[in-house]
Design an enzyme around this catalytic site. Sequence first.
Site, PDB file in Angstrom:
ATOM      1  N   SER A  63       0.788  -1.240   0.000  1.00 45.80           N
ATOM      2  CA  SER A  63       0.000   0.000   0.000  1.00 45.80           C
ATOM      3  C   SER A  63       0.817   1.284   0.000  1.00 45.80           C
ATOM      4  CB  SER A  63      -0.964   0.014   1.188  1.00 45.80           C
ATOM      5  OG  SER A  63      -2.081  -0.801   0.930  1.00 45.80           O
ATOM      6  N   LYS A  66       0.215   3.784  -2.679  1.00 45.35           N
ATOM      7  CA  LYS A  66      -0.764   4.874  -2.602  1.00 45.35           C
ATOM      8  C   LYS A  66      -0.119   6.247  -2.416  1.00 45.35           C
ATOM      9  CE  LYS A  66      -4.546   2.009  -0.759  1.00 45.35           C
ATOM     10  NZ  LYS A  66      -3.928   0.731  -0.370  1.00 45.35           N
ATOM     11  N   SER A 123      -5.948   3.456   4.461  1.00 43.63           N
ATOM     12  CA  SER A 123      -5.340   2.776   3.313  1.00 43.63           C
ATOM     13  C   SER A 123      -6.387   2.089   2.448  1.00 43.63           C
ATOM     14  CB  SER A 123      -4.303   1.747   3.785  1.00 43.63           C
ATOM     15  OG  SER A 123      -3.472   1.344   2.718  1.00 43.63           O
TER      16      SER A 123
END
Length: 390
Positions: A63, A66, A123
């Site tokens: 993640s 991101k 997230s």
Amino acid sequence: MKRFGALLICILLLMNSLFGIKVYAAPEDNQMNITSTSAVLIEGSTGSVIYEKNKDEKLKPASITKIMTLLLIFEALDSGKIKLTDEVPVSEYAASMGGSQVYLEPYETQTVDTMIKCISIASANDASVAMAELIAGSEEEFVARMNARAKELGMLNTHFVNCCGLDVDNHYSTAYDVALMSRELIMKYPQISNYSTVWMDTIIHTTKKGQSEFGLTNTNKLIKHYNGITGLKTGSTSLAKYCLSATARRNGMDLIAVIMAAPETKVRFAEASKMLDYGFANCSIYRDANKELKIVPIPVKKGVSDGVNYRVNDEFSYLCLKGTNPADITKEIAINETVTAPVKENDKVGEITYKLGGSKIGSVDIVAAESVEKAKFKDYFLQVISKLLL
């Protein structure tokens, strides 16, 4: 030993002068004792690497992908393409994302501000895809823009396949590349910290079933106790293991510590903290905005104006290791005696060179503060008339 140390410093300064390579005497790995597969520590204003371990090894980023998604969102906000108050529709595809999510439902809407919260704090994969579709029309197009932006930032060992970090073939990055996009985000859009340092928050789902509250909890434990923490993003999957981009600011200096493939979640936080501690204890930033620069217009040949003013757009920054005295840094100012029209605003008209120990450590351009068009016959005629009337 003293002679050897002096020789080493001279070699490092020479490399910097000749090749522009910023080399720092980072601690040996056995001193830092980083057990994660890959790690890097950089300073924000200069991009200088203070410490690294396998910084260019291609790994699953999970993640922390991101960070690039957030960068493109903030760039869209900055350009005026979107606003924080805009409503974001949730497609069936966005709502179908697995992994970490905030359980957005198809056809539900949330504001851009709320979606950034969901991405930064929780997230959320579903929020990431919804924002990708809003900005680019589809996740595929958004990912193409992610990869294009990565190239612009010099992320040479990165390729994105999705905007949220789910494990798929050919989706990879490196600790150094993650540090580069983290640097771009926090230095250009420091307001990201208004989201990334929030420990807990809530959002309201409004669907056909009515309204319901949903809690958001940040997975970055450093925001609860690390002095000066500004963010930024965690990530973990079974293949990526535990990843973290941790950013912090003290005494006007921004540090970015990236950990990839840590064996345990607590290890990523402990090792990122260790790198940040080292950076703050052993480094400082020399800055010069050249606010005292005296402006004496440069004579312009063949222009509609006799002179042009100038300015320095960029602040100079230099990373000083412990033992380096910023007072030893000197600067030399060189400005063109004359320029010839046409002159465009931001054309280079001079340079300020910085030196340490007699060796160049960097420079900033002096640029024209306005444009000066090339004079035509009527301009010369008016200039003659003007002088005759004086």
